[in-house]
Design a protein around this motif. Structure first.
Motif, PDB file in Angstrom:
ATOM      1  N   LYS A  78       0.874  -1.170  -0.094  1.00 26.11           N
ATOM      2  CA  LYS A  78      -0.040  -0.152   0.057  1.00 26.11           C
ATOM      3  C   LYS A  78       0.746   1.177  -0.161  1.00 26.11           C
ATOM      4  O   LYS A  78       0.547   2.322  -0.815  1.00 26.11           O
ATOM      5  CB  LYS A  78      -0.784  -0.023   1.172  1.00 26.11           C
ATOM      6  CG  LYS A  78      -2.027  -0.932   1.195  1.00 26.11           C
ATOM      7  CD  LYS A  78      -3.111  -0.661   2.459  1.00 26.11           C
ATOM      8  CE  LYS A  78      -4.072  -1.778   2.051  1.00 26.11           C
ATOM      9  NZ  LYS A  78      -5.152  -1.555   3.428  1.00 26.11           N
ATOM     10  N   GLU A  79       1.854   1.203   0.668  1.00 21.33           N
ATOM     11  CA  GLU A  79       2.718   2.434   0.797  1.00 21.33           C
ATOM     12  C   GLU A  79       3.328   2.784  -0.387  1.00 21.33           C
ATOM     13  O   GLU A  79       3.426   3.925  -0.791  1.00 21.33           O
ATOM     14  CB  GLU A  79       3.748   2.446   2.041  1.00 21.33           C
ATOM     15  CG  GLU A  79       4.486   3.530   2.470  1.00 21.33           C
ATOM     16  CD  GLU A  79       5.223   3.223   3.679  1.00 21.33           C
ATOM     17  OE1 GLU A  79       6.320   4.143   3.622  1.00 21.33           O
ATOM     18  OE2 GLU A  79       5.526   2.519   4.349  1.00 21.33           O
ATOM     19  N   MET A  80       4.030   1.876  -1.041  1.00 16.63           N
ATOM     20  CA  MET A  80       4.704   2.076  -2.274  1.00 16.63           C
ATOM     21  C   MET A  80       3.682   2.383  -3.578  1.00 16.63           C
ATOM     22  O   MET A  80       3.946   3.236  -4.380  1.00 16.63           O
ATOM     23  CB  MET A  80       5.539   0.760  -2.622  1.00 16.63           C
ATOM     24  CG  MET A  80       6.216   1.032  -3.906  1.00 16.63           C
ATOM     25  SD  MET A  80       7.644   2.187  -4.010  1.00 16.63           S
ATOM     26  CE  MET A  80       8.934   1.156  -3.292  1.00 16.63           C
ATOM     27  N   PHE A  81       2.599   1.710  -3.455  1.00 17.28           N
ATOM     28  CA  PHE A  81       1.656   2.115  -4.347  1.00 17.28           C
ATOM     29  C   PHE A  81       1.165   3.629  -4.423  1.00 17.28           C
ATOM     30  O   PHE A  81       1.021   4.159  -5.348  1.00 17.28           O
ATOM     31  CB  PHE A  81       0.468   1.214  -4.134  1.00 17.28           C
ATOM     32  CG  PHE A  81      -0.830   1.237  -5.023  1.00 17.28           C
ATOM     33  CD1 PHE A  81      -0.594   0.998  -6.587  1.00 17.28           C
ATOM     34  CD2 PHE A  81      -1.970   2.108  -4.879  1.00 17.28           C
ATOM     35  CE1 PHE A  81      -1.506   1.018  -7.397  1.00 17.28           C
ATOM     36  CE2 PHE A  81      -2.956   2.287  -5.712  1.00 17.28           C
ATOM     37  CZ  PHE A  81      -2.781   1.826  -7.165  1.00 17.28           C
ATOM     38  N   LYS A  82       0.875   3.993  -3.048  1.00 14.79           N
ATOM     39  CA  LYS A  82       0.664   5.381  -2.774  1.00 14.79           C
ATOM     40  C   LYS A  82       1.828   6.360  -3.364  1.00 14.79           C
ATOM     41  O   LYS A  82       1.517   7.480  -3.840  1.00 14.79           O
ATOM     42  CB  LYS A  82       0.456   5.657  -1.307  1.00 14.79           C
ATOM     43  CG  LYS A  82      -1.055   5.111  -0.788  1.00 14.79           C
ATOM     44  CD  LYS A  82      -1.392   5.501   0.572  1.00 14.79           C
ATOM     45  CE  LYS A  82      -2.657   4.855   0.923  1.00 14.79           C
ATOM     46  NZ  LYS A  82      -2.909   5.149   2.566  1.00 14.79           N
ATOM     47  N   LEU A  83       2.834   5.906  -3.010  1.00 15.50           N
ATOM     48  CA  LEU A  83       4.159   6.931  -3.328  1.00 15.50           C
ATOM     49  C   LEU A  83       4.210   6.974  -4.894  1.00 15.50           C
ATOM     50  O   LEU A  83       4.551   7.914  -5.385  1.00 15.50           O
ATOM     51  CB  LEU A  83       5.545   6.283  -2.996  1.00 15.50           C
ATOM     52  CG  LEU A  83       5.636   6.407  -1.360  1.00 15.50           C
ATOM     53  CD1 LEU A  83       6.869   5.467  -0.894  1.00 15.50           C
ATOM     54  CD2 LEU A  83       5.876   8.015  -1.146  1.00 15.50           C
ATOM     55  N   ILE A  84       4.002   5.736  -5.602  1.00 17.08           N
ATOM     56  CA  ILE A  84       3.856   5.571  -7.178  1.00 17.08           C
ATOM     57  C   ILE A  84       2.708   6.727  -7.771  1.00 17.08           C
ATOM     58  O   ILE A  84       3.031   7.378  -8.608  1.00 17.08           O
ATOM     59  CB  ILE A  84       3.757   4.392  -7.628  1.00 17.08           C
ATOM     60  CG1 ILE A  84       4.993   3.442  -7.165  1.00 17.08           C
ATOM     61  CG2 ILE A  84       3.582   4.384  -9.149  1.00 17.08           C
ATOM     62  CD1 ILE A  84       4.762   1.957  -7.543  1.00 17.08           C
ATOM     63  N   GLU A  85       1.847   6.745  -7.184  1.00 12.55           N
ATOM     64  CA  GLU A  85       0.704   7.624  -7.471  1.00 12.55           C
ATOM     65  C   GLU A  85       0.865   9.035  -7.312  1.00 12.55           C
ATOM     66  O   GLU A  85       0.835   9.947  -8.119  1.00 12.55           O
ATOM     67  CB  GLU A  85      -0.700   7.318  -6.666  1.00 12.55           C
ATOM     68  CG  GLU A  85      -1.457   5.880  -7.216  1.00 12.55           C
ATOM     69  CD  GLU A  85      -2.627   5.981  -6.544  1.00 12.55           C
ATOM     70  OE1 GLU A  85      -2.603   6.323  -5.371  1.00 12.55           O
ATOM     71  OE2 GLU A  85      -3.563   5.244  -7.195  1.00 12.55           O
ATOM     72  N   GLU A  86       1.723   9.281  -6.099  1.00 19.35           N
ATOM     73  CA  GLU A  86       2.385  10.739  -5.535  1.00 19.35           C
ATOM     74  C   GLU A  86       3.275  11.090  -6.828  1.00 19.35           C
ATOM     75  O   GLU A  86       3.276  12.449  -7.311  1.00 19.35           O
ATOM     76  CB  GLU A  86       2.830  10.711  -4.484  1.00 19.35           C
ATOM     77  CG  GLU A  86       1.582  10.756  -3.230  1.00 19.35           C
ATOM     78  CD  GLU A  86       2.428  10.763  -1.851  1.00 19.35           C
ATOM     79  OE1 GLU A  86       3.587  11.318  -1.674  1.00 19.35           O
ATOM     80  OE2 GLU A  86       1.521  10.356  -0.825  1.00 19.35           O
ATOM     81  N   ARG A  87       4.077  10.093  -7.141  1.00 18.74           N
ATOM     82  CA  ARG A  87       5.068  10.643  -8.025  1.00 18.74           C
ATOM     83  C   ARG A  87       4.564  10.916  -9.311  1.00 18.74           C
ATOM     84  O   ARG A  87       4.998  11.803 -10.107  1.00 18.74           O
ATOM     85  CB  ARG A  87       5.952   9.338  -8.304  1.00 18.74           C
ATOM     86  CG  ARG A  87       7.205   9.404  -9.075  1.00 18.74           C
ATOM     87  CD  ARG A  87       8.116   8.391  -9.152  1.00 18.74           C
ATOM     88  NE  ARG A  87       9.248   8.817 -10.223  1.00 18.74           N
ATOM     89  CZ  ARG A  87       9.266   8.864 -11.373  1.00 18.74           C
ATOM     90  NH1 ARG A  87       8.179   8.781 -12.154  1.00 18.74           N
ATOM     91  NH2 ARG A  87      10.335   9.183 -12.221  1.00 18.74           N
ATOM     92  N   GLU A  88       3.671  10.129  -9.806  1.00 20.52           N
ATOM     93  CA  GLU A  88       2.828  10.338 -11.246  1.00 20.52           C
ATOM     94  C   GLU A  88       2.403  11.888 -11.113  1.00 20.52           C
ATOM     95  O   GLU A  88       2.371  12.482 -12.134  1.00 20.52           O
ATOM     96  CB  GLU A  88       1.772   9.300 -11.403  1.00 20.52           C
ATOM     97  CG  GLU A  88       2.442   8.047 -11.864  1.00 20.52           C
ATOM     98  CD  GLU A  88       1.467   7.052 -11.834  1.00 20.52           C
ATOM     99  OE1 GLU A  88       0.194   7.293 -11.719  1.00 20.52           O
ATOM    100  OE2 GLU A  88       1.686   5.763 -12.301  1.00 20.52           O
ATOM    101  N   ARG A  89       1.677  12.031  -9.909  1.00 18.84           N
ATOM    102  CA  ARG A  89       1.377  13.759  -9.843  1.00 18.84           C
ATOM    103  C   ARG A  89       2.370  14.635  -9.988  1.00 18.84           C
ATOM    104  O   ARG A  89       2.010  15.569 -10.482  1.00 18.84           O
ATOM    105  CB  ARG A  89       0.269  13.685  -8.475  1.00 18.84           C
ATOM    106  CG  ARG A  89      -0.996  12.995  -8.717  1.00 18.84           C
ATOM    107  CD  ARG A  89      -2.155  13.293  -7.553  1.00 18.84           C
ATOM    108  NE  ARG A  89      -1.584  12.807  -6.281  1.00 18.84           N
ATOM    109  CZ  ARG A  89      -1.944  11.558  -5.611  1.00 18.84           C
ATOM    110  NH1 ARG A  89      -2.569  10.609  -6.292  1.00 18.84           N
ATOM    111  NH2 ARG A  89      -1.440  11.338  -4.776  1.00 18.84           N
TER     112      ARG A  89
END
Length: 235
Positions: A77-88
């Motif tokens: 979950k944590e890495m998944f959220k970080l990936i989404e934040e990086r895309e933004r």
């Protein structure tokens, strides 16, 4: 002679008019039936297209949710959220209209990537620790004598391997659910449209129009399925 010609002409006109009326009486009803049948076929095909469109949308939604869930399972979950934040953050950097905003977006992106690296390092450490634990227990099992001790160590190894394979098990479970839901969606639209086609073909035949199912290939998420609108053969 003149009277005879007049009589023949009158008979000819009478026969012509009579034949024309007779023809109208025999063709008027079938023409209406044919028109009605063609309208029914057109309406059924439109209804089938609507059902297919809705099913395709539902299948695409199921597929998108499934892929997101699998990413979250595999990455955490944590890495998944970080990936989404990086895309933004990347999007903010690309759309920055001045150097000040671009600098802030770049700083934000750098912080996120640093967090991602730290998180990945922690994951790698956990995996290494589990793998080392399995190796140590395996060596211990080979060194000991006695069935009970061996079984105990095997149990510990199984638990460690279970932690390594946990994500794969969750992914397999999610894949099974997705496959079941997708098949249900496809089966529903297939059965409904086939029934609609068959009923309309039968009704069209009663009105003198020969029609048949004309199969076309439709994509539902990651599957391709033959669906059956109607094609007029003749009347």
């Amino acid at each position: 002679m003149k009277k005879l010609l007049s009589t023949i002409l009158a008979m000819t006109l009478s026969f012509s008019v009579g034949t024309s009326v007779f023809a109208m009486e025999n063709t008027e009803v079938p023409n209406k039936d044919v028109k009605s049948a063609l309208e029914l076929i057109e309406k059924t095909n439109l209804d089938i297209d609507v059902k297919i469109e809705k099913a395709v949308e539902e299948a695409d939604k199921l597929n998108a949710e499934y892929l997101n869930d699998v990413k979250e399972i595999e990455l955490g979950k944590e890495m998944f959220k970080l990936i989404e934040e990086r895309e933004r953050a990347v999007e903010e950097l690309q759309t920055a209209i001045d150097s000040n905003k671009a600098e802030k977006a770049q700083e934000k992106l750098n912080k996120i990537e640093e967090k991602m690296k730290e998180h990945q390092d922690k994951i790698n450490e956990k995996i290494s620790a589990l793998q080392e634990g399995i190796i140590e227990l395996t060596e211990e099992m080979l060194a000991v004598n006695g069935e009970r001790k061996t079984e105990k160590i095997e149990g510990k190894i199984a638990k460690l391997e279970g932690k390594l394979d946990g994500k794969s098990a969750k992914t397999a479970e999610r894949t099974q659910k997705y496959t079941k839901d997708l098949e249900k969606t496809i089966e529903k639209v297939y059965d409904e449209t086939l029934k609609m086609s068959n009923e309309t073909v039968e009704k069209a035949a009663e009105k003198g129009v020969i029609a048949e199912c004309s199969w076309k290939l439709v994509r539902f998420a990651d599957r391709w399925v033959w669906i059956d609108p109607i094609r007029v053969v003749g009347f």
